[in-house]
Structure formats: C-alpha cells, structure tokens
Design a protein around this motif. Structure first.
Motif, PDB file in Angstrom:
ATOM      1  N   GLY A  21     -15.742  89.205  13.435  1.00 20.26           N
ATOM      2  CA  GLY A  21     -14.345  89.935  14.495  1.00 20.26           C
ATOM      3  C   GLY A  21     -12.966  89.443  13.079  1.00 20.26           C
ATOM      4  N   ALA A  22     -12.086  90.084  13.521  1.00 21.49           N
ATOM      5  CA  ALA A  22     -11.200  90.600  12.695  1.00 21.49           C
ATOM      6  C   ALA A  22     -10.368  88.991  11.361  1.00 21.49           C
ATOM      7  N   VAL A  23      -9.824  89.092  10.377  1.00 20.85           N
ATOM      8  CA  VAL A  23      -9.523  87.976   9.936  1.00 20.85           C
ATOM      9  C   VAL A  23      -8.871  87.121  11.039  1.00 20.85           C
ATOM     10  N   GLY A  24      -8.488  86.045  10.690  1.00 19.30           N
ATOM     11  CA  GLY A  24      -7.444  85.229  11.742  1.00 19.30           C
ATOM     12  C   GLY A  24      -7.578  84.746  13.064  1.00 19.30           C
ATOM     13  N   VAL A  25      -9.331  85.068  13.649  1.00 17.75           N
ATOM     14  CA  VAL A  25      -9.029  84.924  14.778  1.00 17.75           C
ATOM     15  C   VAL A  25      -9.571  83.196  15.078  1.00 17.75           C
ATOM     16  N   GLY A  26     -10.345  83.238  13.766  1.00 20.84           N
ATOM     17  CA  GLY A  26     -10.941  82.219  14.030  1.00 20.84           C
ATOM     18  C   GLY A  26     -12.654  81.429  14.180  1.00 20.84           C
ATOM     19  N   LYS A  27     -12.600  82.566  13.441  1.00 15.65           N
ATOM     20  CA  LYS A  27     -14.244  83.033  13.122  1.00 15.65           C
ATOM     21  C   LYS A  27     -14.661  81.247  12.197  1.00 15.65           C
TER      22      LYS A  27
END
Length: 182
Positions: A21-27
């Motif tokens: 996922g994109a940066v900051g989504v909580g991966k």
C-alpha cells in the motif's frame, strides 16, 4: 502445480504474505498485528519490514529505492527464517510493477500472496503530519509520495486482494489474513 513438481516450500504449505500500500496506510503496524494473530493461532512465522532491508546509501544508478539490495537481503533473511521452521513469512512493503512479483516470490522462497491495504487520504495525511511534525522536508516528500504511490498502485494492480484498514490494527490484520486465506 502438482505435489511432484512443487518446490519444497510449496509442497509443505509454506506461504509468504506481503502487505502493500502507499506510505502511511499502516502496512508495518498491520504486519506486526498479523504476526501477533499467527502466534496466537500457533502458526510459526516471521514478520519483516522491507524498508529496513533496503535502507542503505547511496542508491545505485537506476535503482532509486534500492530494490536490488532489498531482494538480496530478503532472499537471505527468508532462507534463515525458513530454516528455523517459519510457515508464514509476513512482510510490509511495496513493489510497484506486476513484473516484480516473480522476483519477490523467488526471494521469499515460497508462494506469495499480496494484499493491498487502503486507508482514506485524509487519515493518512493526518498520520504523516504526526509522524513527520519535526521534519517539514520529510513531511512534504511523504505527502507527495502517498499521492504518487496511490496512483501507481491503483493502475499497477499488483495485489491479489485489497482491504480497507480499520482503526484497530488487529481488525485490519484479521481482514488481511482472511483475504489471503490464511
């Protein structure tokens, strides 16, 4: 693939799960919560953050995000984890092209499922502001990268499944595991 033609990891049910996922989504947070879920279920495994496997400098020419370093380190680390009995290898990270999937699956050494974690733009921007409140340059880069990477991933469709992040990371972890059929 038949059991006769399967590699050892595939034949014995070993799996890799990449939360993307994109940066900051909580991966990374969700990958950690997945590790907790697997441990509670008695499933041996390991959790990796691909960002740390590629963190070196300077980046080689033509490899802006150190992808070759990441894959080499992933290959080595996963071999160690497989040797210790891990059954599920969970990683948080990003690859932006479907063509890279085979390289990642080879590095994991077992079948790979990719689940994309999504979160609302406003929520992610708020997280990034808190994370980088003392570093305006990093904040600006991450805000722009979120939009850039979201667009790239939307077109690339590297994932096998996509899930929406919940406020509680454990809920998100269960959603990702269900989407990956683990």
């Amino acid at each position: 693939m038949s059991a006769e033609g399967a590699g050892p990891a595939e034949a014995d049910g070993m799996r890799a799960l990449l939360v993307t996922g994109a940066v900051g989504v909580g991966k990374t947070t969700v990958a950690d919560a997945i590790g907790d879920e697997l441990e509670e279920r008695g499933i041996p495994g390991a959790v990796l953050d691909l960002d740390w496997l590629r963190r070196s400098w300077p980046s080689p020419a033509g490899d802006r995000f150190n992808s070759r370093v990441e894959l080499a380190n992933l290959r080595a680390v996963c071999a160690v984890y497989r040797g210790t009995g891990a059954r599920v290898l969970v990683a948080a990270g990003v690859f932006e092209e479907v063509g890279a999937r085979a390289d990642y699956e080879e590095a994991f050494g077992c079948p790979l499922t990719v689940v994309r974690l999504r979160a609302p733009r406003d929520l992610v921007r708020s997280r990034l502001r808190r994370r980088h409140e003392r570093d305006p340059e990093a904040l600006a880069w991450h805000l722009a990268r979120f939009d850039e990477l979201s667009a790239i991933l939307e077109v690339a469709r590297v994932e096998d499944a996509a899930v929406d992040a919940a406020e509680d990371p454990r809920v998100s972890a269960r959603r990702v595991l269900a989407a990956a059929r683990i």
